[in-house]
Every structure is written in structure tokens, then in C-alpha cells.
Design an enzyme around this catalytic site. Structure first.
Site, PDB file in Angstrom:
ATOM      1  N   GLY B  90      45.279  95.893  67.781  1.00 21.50           N
ATOM      2  CA  GLY B  90      46.348  96.395  67.019  1.00 21.50           C
ATOM      3  C   GLY B  90      47.729  95.541  67.262  1.00 21.50           C
ATOM      4  N   SER B 122      41.190  91.654  70.615  1.00 24.73           N
ATOM      5  CA  SER B 122      42.372  91.354  70.064  1.00 24.73           C
ATOM      6  C   SER B 122      43.707  91.590  71.002  1.00 24.73           C
ATOM      7  CB  SER B 122      42.625  92.163  68.549  1.00 24.73           C
ATOM      8  OG  SER B 122      43.595  91.691  68.006  1.00 24.73           O
ATOM      9  N   ALA B 123      44.528  92.510  70.619  1.00 22.96           N
ATOM     10  CA  ALA B 123      45.552  92.937  71.590  1.00 22.96           C
ATOM     11  C   ALA B 123      44.986  93.392  72.879  1.00 22.96           C
ATOM     12  CB  ALA B 123      46.316  94.230  70.920  1.00 22.96           C
ATOM     13  N   HIS B 159      42.158  85.533  67.567  1.00 24.69           N
ATOM     14  CA  HIS B 159      42.181  85.327  66.279  1.00 24.69           C
ATOM     15  C   HIS B 159      42.659  83.844  65.977  1.00 24.69           C
ATOM     16  CE1 HIS B 159      41.750  89.614  64.862  1.00 24.69           C
ATOM     17  NE2 HIS B 159      42.742  89.828  66.020  1.00 24.69           N
ATOM     18  N   GLU B 194      37.682  84.067  65.795  1.00 22.58           N
ATOM     19  CA  GLU B 194      36.957  85.257  65.645  1.00 22.58           C
ATOM     20  C   GLU B 194      35.512  85.044  65.708  1.00 22.58           C
ATOM     21  OE1 GLU B 194      38.514  86.520  61.605  1.00 22.58           O
ATOM     22  OE2 GLU B 194      40.554  87.473  62.668  1.00 22.58           O
TER      23      GLU B 194
END
Lengths: 235, 235
Positions: B90, B122-123, B159, B194
Site C-alpha cells: 500500500g 511492497s510497502a 517494484h 516484481e
């Protein structure tokens, strides 16, 4: 007395530095022979001197001289005495950090309020909004605040980029990011495509260039506005 | 006792949530029946409940139950008693803000040091590095610090995206942004594409997945490393 050009980018694809907007700048800076340049955003980590040299070469074409703020002993006085101000692009966090560090936020606000013409490109445009919370840049330094110069009563997203429908990349699109901004903040955001700028004169804010801009208002579907649209109702 | 999976993304193109890594997670979480989920990063502004539901559906496929940290009265105790922890993707600024606000930084560090398995995507991976200064996210909230959990002695760029050589867009490439980071910071940065992840067991840090990662060290040309490379020398 406000007088600003808030441009998405300094450079459009296939054209030299500031070239696409140079004729406009000749008019905008018609009463200024010299321009105070603020190179703090340092794109690609370029030195203040080298960055100022690039800017000086571009403005020489319209017969303006340029001096970097780092060449002055007292940056506050440099702004107070400036005929005109240009804040160039690079990293918005680095730029904001240095403006706070050198205690220049209020000085810039006063100068612009008093009518000193201000040109911003990219990071230099981001800081014209309420906050830097809609920058695209990497947060490589921690500024004391995300509050910006608030020359306009909304936020700017420069280099606005439409979603790439062919992409297989799973990172967020620009539109998704701005929607996330509106989960935590209410001010409008103007997505300025490369080649667009806002012309601000007192309370008049007009979209310029050949492209539409994309407007994101809190709790509203995003929409497009055409060049020459007045945006002074946005807040 | 450290035991982490630090993944670039939760989802790869054309595949369901966590699907590409689910077999790996069955092994990673083999001693945990239930997983504590931290939904603070709220992708697209999704609610904590809705986000937790998506995660619970994915983990049900490998027979794990999931409970969101927001369902506990005391989030510190929730982490202290967790069999395993998952921090989802997020917005990294929103995530970091809430971890500081709820006073959970040290609690997470202690839990991971004591061997609680930690999955980040991710985050949730970004915060495993020294700082969040190499996030790709928009700074939509102002966290009290950019310092992160420091589970690994470098920074993560999830990413990771190679430059698009066909693009006419003038915004900075990811590589340019990371080079700018190194004008102000010295730690290495791992660009995780990714589908890649880091498997961390005590002092062993191994690149997993099928893709190379791109390593950016201070004052060195960036270079590629292949899957199964040990990265524990980086710091």
C-alpha cells in the site's frame, strides 16, 4: 500582485532546456533583466554551479542574466532584492529541505505576494501548492515539514502521467496515488501534463499550453479541463 | 533467529493475490497456524477490514487463519503474542506513520529478533530496510521519521522497474532516483523486480525468484545479481 508561471516540466521530449516555453518567458520576465535562480533541487545530484550554468545558457537566449542563490552570502537578501525568481526541478524533498534549512519559506511567500515574478518547473512547481504530498519524487532526505509555499490553494502533480494500459507492472498508477492522497487530505490536486503550465495573476489561475489537465477533487470523479480554463474556483 | 521473506510485490501480473509465492509461504509459515496481519498501508485506501479479508482468503488456501492487528485492543501485545507476522503493501508513508503512532517500531524489531517469522510485500518490504527513503510511494502523510525497521543493513526498492527506452516522458527513471538517493545517503539499495524476494535467515540474505536484482552501492556502478546470490556482504 501575484505573478507566477507554474510549469509541469522544464523540458519536453525532443526539445532543449526551457525551449518550449521560452517565448512565453520573454513576456513573463519583460520587466526583469536578471533572474535569481534557486538550484536546490539538484536533478541527478548536479552541483549548484553546473545547474545554474544550464539555466543561464537558456535565459541568455532571451537576454536575461542569471545568478544562483548559492552565489550570495545572504540568501534571504538575495530573494528580497531579486527582480525575478526561478526555482528549477530536481528532487522536491531536497528542495524543500534546503528552503527550510535556509529559512526561506516566508521570505519567498513575501516576495511573491509583493509581486516578484516567480517561475517554477517540476519540483519548483510542486512547492507552489499547499504541500509536497503529491510529488512524484523519492524521499531521499527528510524535510522538517511537507508544507509548501501555498501560492495556490491546491496541490500540484507535475509530470502528470496517464495510466499505461499496456503495462504489466503492478505498482500504483499516478491516478491511484492521487486517490490515496484524498483518503487523508481534502485539497484538490491538479495533474499537469508535460508541456502545460498554470499562469497565476493575483486571483486568476489559467491553464496554459496545448494539453488538458486532470483535476482531482475530494469525493469527486477526476475530470479533464482544457487550456485557457480558469481554475480560481478550486480550493 | 531472524526469519523473513521480503518480497517486491504481493501480486504478479495475471495471477491472484500472493499466488506466485504461496507454496513458498506454506514452507515459511510451517510452524504457524495463524498469522497476524498489519493492514496499515491500505492500498487504494481500502479499509483495514476489507484488506484483511483479502489476505485471509489467500492464506486459507494453505490452511492458515489471519487476524488483522486492528481487531486487537492492544496492538503491541498482538505483535508480542503473534505466531507469525505479515505486513502488506500500500502506501509506505501511511504504514510508517501508523507504526510510529501506535509505538510499534521497537515491538516489531524485538519480535523479529526473537524469531517470529515476518513476511513483507511492497510497502511491508520497504520498511524492512534502514529507511523508507527509497520507496516509490507518494508522501500523502508526514511520518515522524523516515527511519524504518532495519531488519537488513541496506535499503529496499520494491517494484523495481527498468528504464523504458521508448518513453518520451521526462520524469526521472527509477535508476536516476536511486542515484539521487546516493548523493545524500551511503547505504546500498536493492532494486527488487516484481516476483523476486529476499529470504533472510539470521545473517544469510539470499535473492529468490526467477529474476535478477539490481544492486546500487554508493560510488559504484549499479550491477545485477542472479537468483540464489548471497547478499549478506552488502552494508
Amino acid at each position: 500582485m501575484k505573478n507566477l508561471i507554474i510549469a509541469s516540466t522544464s523540458t519536453i521530449h525532443g526539445s532543449g532546456y526551457l525551449e518550449y516555453i521560452l517565448e512565453e518567458l520573454a513576456v513573463f520576465f519583460k520587466n526583469s533583466n536578471s533572474i535569481l535562480f534557486i538550484p536546490y533541487a539538484r536533478p541527478g545530484g548536479i552541483s549548484h554551479d553546473d545547474y545554474t550554468k544550464i539555466v543561464a545558457e537558456a535565459f541568455a537566449k532571451i537576454n536575461k542574466t542569471v545568478k544562483g542563490i548559492h552565489e550570495f552570502e545572504n540568501p534571504t537578501e538575495a530573494i528580497e532584492h531579486a527582480q525575478a525568481i526561478f526555482v528549477g526541478g530536481g528532487n522536491t524533498f531536497v528542495l524543500t529541505y534546503h528552503l527550510y534549512k535556509n529559512n526561506l519559506i516566508e521570505t519567498l511567500q513575501t516576495a511573491v505576494k509583493n509581486g516578484t515574478p516567480y517561475l517554477g518547473t517540476s519540483a519548483g512547481s510542486n512547492i507552489c501548492g499547499l504541500t509536497i504530498k503529491t510529488t512524484n519524487d523519492m524521499p531521499i532526505v527528510y524535510p522538517p515539514s511537507f508544507n509548501a509555499l501555498a501560492f495556490v490553494p491546491f496541490n500540484i502533480n507535475p509530470h502528470y502521467l496517464d495510466p499505461d494500459t499496456n503495462s504489466t507492472h503492478m505498482g500504483e498508477t499516478r491516478e491511484t496515488r492521487i486517490k490515496e492522497f484524498h483518503n487523508f487530505n481534502t485539497p484538490p490536486v491538479i495533474g499537469l501534463r508535460e508541456g502545460s503550465w498554470l499562469q497565476v495573476e493575483d486571483n486568476s489561475i489559467i491553464l496554459k499550453g496545448t494539453l488538458n489537465a486532470r483535476i482531482f477533487e475530494y469525493n469527486k470523479a477526476p475530470y479533464e479541463v482544457a487550456p485557457e480554463t480558469q481554475l480560481n474556483h478550486l480550493k
